[in-house]
Design an enzyme around this catalytic site. Sequence first.
Site, PDB file in Angstrom:
ATOM      1  N   GLY A  45       0.842  -1.186   0.000  1.00  0.00           N
ATOM      2  CA  GLY A  45       0.000   0.000   0.000  1.00  0.00           C
ATOM      3  C   GLY A  45       0.878   1.237   0.000  1.00  0.00           C
ATOM      4  O   GLY A  45       1.999   1.208   0.541  1.00  0.00           O
ATOM      5  N   GLN A  50       2.945   9.963   1.327  1.00  0.00           N
ATOM      6  CA  GLN A  50       4.244   9.274   1.315  1.00  0.00           C
ATOM      7  C   GLN A  50       5.078   9.653   0.093  1.00  0.00           C
ATOM      8  O   GLN A  50       6.281   9.400   0.064  1.00  0.00           O
ATOM      9  CB  GLN A  50       4.050   7.758   1.361  1.00  0.00           C
ATOM     10  CG  GLN A  50       3.394   7.288   2.652  1.00  0.00           C
ATOM     11  CD  GLN A  50       3.278   5.776   2.706  1.00  0.00           C
ATOM     12  OE1 GLN A  50       2.313   5.216   2.224  1.00  0.00           O
ATOM     13  NE2 GLN A  50       4.287   5.118   3.260  1.00  0.00           N
ATOM     14  N   CYS A  88       5.770   0.186   7.759  1.00  0.00           N
ATOM     15  CA  CYS A  88       5.395   1.291   6.879  1.00  0.00           C
ATOM     16  C   CYS A  88       6.607   1.663   6.039  1.00  0.00           C
ATOM     17  O   CYS A  88       7.719   1.748   6.567  1.00  0.00           O
ATOM     18  CB  CYS A  88       4.944   2.484   7.723  1.00  0.00           C
ATOM     19  SG  CYS A  88       4.479   3.930   6.748  1.00  0.00           S
ATOM     20  N   LEU A  89       6.383   1.892   4.741  1.00  0.00           N
ATOM     21  CA  LEU A  89       7.489   2.271   3.854  1.00  0.00           C
ATOM     22  C   LEU A  89       8.128   3.587   4.300  1.00  0.00           C
ATOM     23  O   LEU A  89       9.272   3.849   3.966  1.00  0.00           O
ATOM     24  CB  LEU A  89       6.994   2.391   2.414  1.00  0.00           C
ATOM     25  CG  LEU A  89       6.508   1.089   1.775  1.00  0.00           C
ATOM     26  CD1 LEU A  89       5.930   1.359   0.391  1.00  0.00           C
ATOM     27  CD2 LEU A  89       7.632   0.076   1.699  1.00  0.00           C
ATOM     28  N   HIS A 130      -4.552   1.365   7.659  1.00  0.00           N
ATOM     29  CA  HIS A 130      -3.219   1.971   7.657  1.00  0.00           C
ATOM     30  C   HIS A 130      -3.157   3.146   6.661  1.00  0.00           C
ATOM     31  O   HIS A 130      -2.661   4.237   7.002  1.00  0.00           O
ATOM     32  CB  HIS A 130      -2.192   0.894   7.293  1.00  0.00           C
ATOM     33  CG  HIS A 130      -0.774   1.358   7.252  1.00  0.00           C
ATOM     34  ND1 HIS A 130       0.169   0.980   8.188  1.00  0.00           N
ATOM     35  CD2 HIS A 130      -0.115   2.165   6.375  1.00  0.00           C
ATOM     36  CE1 HIS A 130       1.334   1.549   7.890  1.00  0.00           C
ATOM     37  NE2 HIS A 130       1.191   2.262   6.790  1.00  0.00           N
ATOM     38  N   GLU A 131      -3.662   2.915   5.445  1.00  0.00           N
ATOM     39  CA  GLU A 131      -3.551   3.955   4.410  1.00  0.00           C
ATOM     40  C   GLU A 131      -4.492   5.128   4.695  1.00  0.00           C
ATOM     41  O   GLU A 131      -4.131   6.287   4.449  1.00  0.00           O
ATOM     42  CB  GLU A 131      -3.831   3.365   3.025  1.00  0.00           C
ATOM     43  CG  GLU A 131      -2.933   2.194   2.617  1.00  0.00           C
ATOM     44  CD  GLU A 131      -1.435   2.482   2.746  1.00  0.00           C
ATOM     45  OE1 GLU A 131      -1.031   3.652   2.654  1.00  0.00           O
ATOM     46  OE2 GLU A 131      -0.675   1.516   2.953  1.00  0.00           O
ATOM     47  N   HIS A 134      -2.888   7.394   7.076  1.00  0.00           N
ATOM     48  CA  HIS A 134      -1.911   8.286   6.428  1.00  0.00           C
ATOM     49  C   HIS A 134      -2.587   9.577   5.961  1.00  0.00           C
ATOM     50  O   HIS A 134      -2.012  10.664   6.060  1.00  0.00           O
ATOM     51  CB  HIS A 134      -1.287   7.599   5.208  1.00  0.00           C
ATOM     52  CG  HIS A 134      -0.042   6.809   5.498  1.00  0.00           C
ATOM     53  ND1 HIS A 134       1.089   7.369   6.048  1.00  0.00           N
ATOM     54  CD2 HIS A 134       0.264   5.502   5.281  1.00  0.00           C
ATOM     55  CE1 HIS A 134       2.041   6.433   6.160  1.00  0.00           C
ATOM     56  NE2 HIS A 134       1.552   5.289   5.721  1.00  0.00           N
TER      57      HIS A 134
HETATM   58 NI    NI Z   1       2.524   3.467   5.715  1.00  0.00          NI
END
Ligand code: NI
Length: 178
Positions: A45, A50, A88-89, A130-131, A134
Amino acid sequence: MLMPIRTLGDPVLKTPCHPVTVFDDALKRLAQDMLETMYDAPGVGLAAPQVGLSKRLFVFDDGAGGPLFMANPEVTGREGEIIEDEGCLSIPGPFHPTPRSATVVCRGQDLDGAWYELPAEGLLARIFQHETDHLDGMLYIDRLDEQGRRSVLADLRRFELGLEEPRKKRGFLRGEVE
Ligand code: NI
């Protein structure tokens, strides 16, 4: 085109996003670039902040439904609670057990602006929560207690110092889906 992924400390990650109002070719190109960036990372995701954009949209692929895009998402129908490793990236390396609703329904718009909704459990339910977080300026570490946050930040420091290899093959929102 690969886009640089913003990491912890970048203020864009803490900023609530603006709704998406224009569904045009530029949006389709952005979705393509974000998917390419997500797969390259690799992750399951990726949300607009991000890649530095304060817009309410994300791309995702839970390994079952193919690559998808959602704008202006709303998470409803929360039921149950489940605690599983999450990463998380934008916090590359660490994972930590994170509480989430077990099942949800997520409603949002596709690239043409048409509304759709998906009931989700397991990985997909976690991705949606999660997204969407963000887009509200929240990271998964904001869902942890003080000890959990400290543990993630200590792990992150070890990865940054090169004392440990990031776990690329395991877990959630970074690495291969098991
Ligand atoms: Ni994330």
